[in-house]
Design a protein around this motif. Structure first.
Motif, mmCIF file in Angstrom:
data_model
loop_
_atom_site.group_PDB
_atom_site.id
_atom_site.type_symbol
_atom_site.label_atom_id
_atom_site.label_comp_id
_atom_site.label_asym_id
_atom_site.label_seq_id
_atom_site.Cartn_x
_atom_site.Cartn_y
_atom_site.Cartn_z
ATOM 1 N N ALA A 1 0.834 -1.206 0.000
ATOM 2 C CA ALA A 1 0.000 0.000 0.000
ATOM 3 C C ALA A 1 0.865 1.251 0.000
ATOM 4 N N GLY A 2 1.954 1.221 0.779
ATOM 5 C CA GLY A 2 2.838 2.378 0.855
ATOM 6 C C GLY A 2 3.497 2.665 -0.482
ATOM 7 N N LEU A 3 3.897 1.583 -1.186
ATOM 8 C CA LEU A 3 4.528 1.793 -2.492
ATOM 9 C C LEU A 3 3.523 2.375 -3.479
ATOM 10 N N ILE B 1 1.416 9.586 -5.350
ATOM 11 C CA ILE B 1 1.799 10.975 -5.092
ATOM 12 C C ILE B 1 2.716 11.482 -6.198
ATOM 13 N N GLY B 2 3.689 10.646 -6.561
ATOM 14 C CA GLY B 2 4.616 11.024 -7.618
ATOM 15 C C GLY B 2 3.895 11.241 -8.943
ATOM 16 N N PHE B 3 2.958 10.341 -9.278
ATOM 17 C CA PHE B 3 2.226 10.420 -10.546
ATOM 18 C C PHE B 3 1.414 11.710 -10.611
ATOM 19 N N VAL B 4 0.692 12.010 -9.542
ATOM 20 C CA VAL B 4 -0.160 13.203 -9.539
ATOM 21 C C VAL B 4 0.677 14.474 -9.642
ATOM 22 N N THR B 5 1.780 14.541 -8.871
ATOM 23 C CA THR B 5 2.564 15.786 -8.926
ATOM 24 C C THR B 5 3.300 15.930 -10.254
ATOM 25 N N ARG B 6 3.708 14.824 -10.854
ATOM 26 C CA ARG B 6 4.436 14.931 -12.126
ATOM 27 C C ARG B 6 3.512 15.261 -13.284
ATOM 28 N N ASN B 7 2.321 14.661 -13.285
ATOM 29 C CA ASN B 7 1.479 14.747 -14.479
ATOM 30 C C ASN B 7 0.421 15.834 -14.457
ATOM 31 N N THR B 8 0.160 16.443 -13.310
ATOM 32 C CA THR B 8 -0.844 17.496 -13.279
ATOM 33 C C THR B 8 -0.260 18.716 -12.603
ATOM 34 N N ARG B 9 -1.089 19.761 -12.527
ATOM 35 C CA ARG B 9 -0.580 20.959 -11.869
ATOM 36 C C ARG B 9 -0.854 20.949 -10.370
ATOM 37 N N LYS C 1 -0.110 20.419 -6.640
ATOM 38 C CA LYS C 1 1.167 20.464 -5.935
ATOM 39 C C LYS C 1 1.271 19.322 -4.933
ATOM 40 N N GLN C 2 2.487 19.172 -4.403
ATOM 41 C CA GLN C 2 2.750 18.022 -3.535
ATOM 42 C C GLN C 2 1.852 17.988 -2.302
ATOM 43 N N ASP C 3 1.572 19.171 -1.703
ATOM 44 C CA ASP C 3 0.796 19.143 -0.461
ATOM 45 C C ASP C 3 -0.611 18.614 -0.709
ATOM 46 N N SER C 4 -1.240 19.050 -1.820
ATOM 47 C CA SER C 4 -2.576 18.537 -2.105
ATOM 48 C C SER C 4 -2.521 17.057 -2.429
ATOM 49 N N ALA C 5 -1.475 16.655 -3.174
ATOM 50 C CA ALA C 5 -1.358 15.242 -3.522
ATOM 51 C C ALA C 5 -1.235 14.394 -2.263
ATOM 52 N N LEU C 6 -0.435 14.879 -1.300
ATOM 53 C CA LEU C 6 -0.308 14.163 -0.031
ATOM 54 C C LEU C 6 -1.653 14.068 0.670
ATOM 55 N N GLY C 7 -2.368 15.214 0.702
ATOM 56 C CA GLY C 7 -3.665 15.234 1.378
ATOM 57 C C GLY C 7 -4.634 14.259 0.742
ATOM 58 N N ILE C 8 -4.650 14.220 -0.614
ATOM 59 C CA ILE C 8 -5.577 13.328 -1.315
ATOM 60 C C ILE C 8 -5.256 11.877 -0.989
ATOM 61 N N VAL C 9 -3.977 11.516 -1.166
ATOM 62 C CA VAL C 9 -3.604 10.120 -0.955
ATOM 63 C C VAL C 9 -3.879 9.702 0.484
ATOM 64 N N LEU C 10 -3.473 10.584 1.421
ATOM 65 C CA LEU C 10 -3.672 10.299 2.840
ATOM 66 C C LEU C 10 -5.137 10.036 3.163
ATOM 67 N N SER C 11 -6.009 10.971 2.744
ATOM 68 C CA SER C 11 -7.401 10.820 3.187
ATOM 69 C C SER C 11 -8.110 9.701 2.438
ATOM 70 N N VAL C 12 -7.836 9.563 1.124
ATOM 71 C CA VAL C 12 -8.548 8.523 0.385
ATOM 72 C C VAL C 12 -8.119 7.133 0.839
ATOM 73 N N ASP D 1 16.264 6.825 -3.771
ATOM 74 C CA ASP D 1 15.079 7.552 -3.338
ATOM 75 C C ASP D 1 13.969 6.582 -2.957
ATOM 76 N N GLN D 2 13.697 5.631 -3.853
ATOM 77 C CA GLN D 2 12.672 4.627 -3.586
ATOM 78 C C GLN D 2 13.027 3.799 -2.355
ATOM 79 N N LEU D 3 14.330 3.505 -2.216
ATOM 80 C CA LEU D 3 14.775 2.694 -1.090
ATOM 81 C C LEU D 3 14.497 3.419 0.227
ATOM 82 N N LEU D 4 14.794 4.733 0.247
ATOM 83 C CA LEU D 4 14.547 5.516 1.456
ATOM 84 C C LEU D 4 13.052 5.494 1.790
#
Lengths: 292, 323
Positions: free
Chosen positions: B78-80, B86-94, B96-107, B188-191
């Motif tokens: 699940a974590g991966l 998060i990476g997909f959303v921030t790379r492919n749309t406008r 930002k990281q904070d919203s992407a974190l919020g979306i992933v976290l809550s959903v 990065d992925q390892l961390l």
């Protein structure tokens, strides 16, 4: 009738959260919403212990104070050199722990249990009614949420231009003489009040979800702030209604289903939005390559 | 009465194991957290901790056992997915990281709660204690869980010390690391993966909601005391293990209190101490510095006034005149 009250409550939560969420998403403060929704807990518990009643007014007051303290502390640490996301993380986890410990210590006095804090008791809303002049006028939650929606709607409506400028270009807003810091605190105050009003009925987690997910969905669909707010509220209402029926069908947590539904809508927008969707963009790219 | 309680507490072998486990857990999360902090990804831990919930639930639904090994696999998956999302959303749309974190976290957390209620409503046998995952209850862990937790936490610390040079470079100048030929994306992925593992091992002791605090708070506190990465990582680990120890002891002594919040409060206490008393960056030392600067400036002014005989110090001027 119970279904109606639950849906109305959820719809009101969705509307007020997604309205404010638009500004949070635009100002890159989505995680501050998350922080506030967690850190109002000690305020609620302390207000409850001091006043000795579940009176919404005191809880609202306590939680709003805590919400503003949270924002203040986050800014304080940020200014003293701590990275912004780390200072958010430190402040809200600390305050939330205080709240959880208080709830566990005073379990007998406090009629709040921890599950309810996280995912709320929307199912109980229709039974907690208010009477006015001897007539039953519907659930308390509906009235308080309605008032909060009215409050944030009218504040945002009155100062729409100022909030808009502050969200897109705070430097210019400061240059033309808008008190940016004041509007920042007003917005945060509204977020705290909304969080508290929603907290009891739907829990911290749905508040976070409703603050961020519908607004982000709307952000993918339009370029205009007014339209974005409209889409965001619409997405919020659709996902709360849809989520409710899914939860009835699955016999699962209502708040959880509502966020999951909102997540589904976000995924749809992410893939198929006409302007920003991943698939349409790929398709356009390919067509461009072909014509070239 | 209190002393007998403490003595009994510390002699009991099961409690000793639990204490050891939470110390090691605090150590590993403190160490990992300082890299996350330097990479400006503190809240990633929060998102990953929340995102682990559906993974744990699915693992439980599939296997029907509460063994930490299966949970580890489920939560890691699940974590991966969450980091990828998060990476997909921030790379492919406008967005930002904070919203992407919020979306992933809550959903993800919402989905986890749906699954949790499904488990509780279903009759899949022994599901009691699964809700302990929200806030943690170290005292309720059985021996084998503690051993696994301690072993994994130790492994994390060893991995971090082996990869210390790489992670340090990654934290400060990932471009340079790439130039030197390090597999930056892999590291990065390892961390991220190590953080996911730390979160998962911590779930039973601290709970998903507050696990992120053990990743963030010790690291921020340690940053106050030093300017060197090595010292910061060690200090952060020490702060983390002290908080784990205090949290567990307090929660065992006063039963009924969940461990997670108590550990977080201990970590916060250390943070407040750091904010106030740290050398150079702390409030006290800053105030002292300000005071001594002000004093020396005043003295300079006085001396200058005495020499030049300006009107701002008339008394001295008189003396000067007489001399």
């Amino acid at each position: 009738m119970n279904d109606f009250w639950i849906l109305l409550t959820a719809g009101l939560v969705a509307c007020s959260c997604s309205l404010l969420g638009c500004f949070l998403v635009l100002r890159r403060m989505a995680m501050i919403g998350d922080a506030i929704s967690h850190s109002v807990l000690p305020g609620i518990v302390i207000a409850f212990l001091l006043s000795g009643s579940r009176d919404s007014f005191w809880m609202m007051l306590g939680a709003s104070v805590l919400g503003l303290i949270t924002v203040f502390l986050i800014q304080l640490f940020q200014q003293s050199g701590v990275q912004s996301d780390a200072s958010i993380g430190v402040v809200f986890t600390a305050l939330f722990s205080v709240g959880v410990v208080l709830v566990s210590l005073f379990t007998r006095q406090v009629d709040l249990d921890l599950d309810c804090v996280l995912y709320g008791e929307i199912i109980r809303v229709p039974w907690d009614t208010m009477t006015w002049a001897g007539i039953d006028i519907g659930p308390k939650a509906v009235w308080s949420l309605g008032l909060v929606l009215l409050l944030s709607g009218s504040v945002l409506g009155l100062f729409f231009k100022q909030f808009k400028l502050c969200s897109f270009d705070p430097a210019m807003a400061a240059a033309v003489g808008i008190p940016v810091a004041l509007f920042h605190y007003v917005l945060m105050g509204l977020v705290s009040v909304t969080t508290v009003a929603s907290f009891e009925s739907v829990g911290a987690i749905l508040v976070v979800g409703m603050l961020v997910v519908p607004a982000a969905t709307a952000y993918l669909l339009t370029e205009r702030l007014g339209t974005m707010i409209l889409y965001s509220m619409l997405t919020g209402v659709i996902s709360s209604t849809g989520g409710y029926y899914i939860s009835v069908w699955l016999d699962a947590s209502i708040a959880g289903c509502m966020i999951t539904a909102a997540g589904g809508l976000f995924l749809l927008a992410l893939l198929f939005s006409p302007s920003h969707g991943v698939i349409w963009r790929k398709w356009r790219q390919r067509r461009m390559e072909q014509t070239a | 009465m209190g002393s007998i309680d403490w003595l009994g507490l510390l002699v009991d072998p099961n409690t000793q194991w639990i204490l050891l486990g939470s110390i090691l857990l605090g150590l590993s999360s403190g160490v990992l957290g300082s890299f996350a902090y330097l990479r400006k990804q503190s809240l990633m831990g929060d998102a990953l901790a929340h995102a682990a919930l559906p993974g744990v639930c699915i693992a439980f639904m599939l296997t029907g056992s509460k063994s930490i090994g299966f949970f580890l696999i489920g939560a890691a998956a699940a974590g991966l997915i969450a980091t990828f999302g998060i990476g997909f959303v921030t790379r492919n749309t406008r967005i930002k990281q904070d919203s992407a974190l919020g979306i992933v976290l809550s959903v993800f957390f919402g989905l986890g709660i749906v699954l949790l209620t499904q488990i509780q409503h279903g009759d899949s046998g022994n599901q009691s204690g699964l809700d302990k995952f929200l806030f943690g209850q170290a005292a309720s862990m059985v021996h084998s869980d503690v051993v696994v937790m301690a072993a994994v936490a130790l492994l994390l610390v060893v991995a971090c010390s082996l990869l210390f040079k790489e992670f340090k470079l990654l934290s400060f100048d990932s471009g340079f690391a790439k130039g030197l030929g390090y597999p930056v994306a892999l590291l990065d992925q390892l961390l991220m993966f190590l953080i996911v593992v730390a979160v998962v091992v911590g779930i039973q002791a601290v709970g998903v909601v507050l696990m992120s605090a053990l990743l963030i708070t010790p690291a921020v506190s340690a940053r106050y005391w030093t300017e060197k990465v090595g010292v910061m990582v060690v200090l952060s680990g020490v702060f983390g293990s002290i908080s784990g120890l205090i949290g567990t002891v307090a929660s065992t002594a006063a039963n009924n209190l969940p461990t997670g919040p108590l550990s977080v409060l201990a970590a916060t206490m250390l943070f407040v101490v750091s904010v106030i008393f740290a050398p150079r960056r702390g409030v006290v030392s800053k105030a002292l510095l300000q005071w001594s600067v002000r004093k020396s400036v005043l003295q300079e002014k006085k001396r200058a006034g005495a020499v030049l005989g300006t009107s701002s110090v008339p008394a001295q001027r008189g003396e000067e005149g007489q001399a």
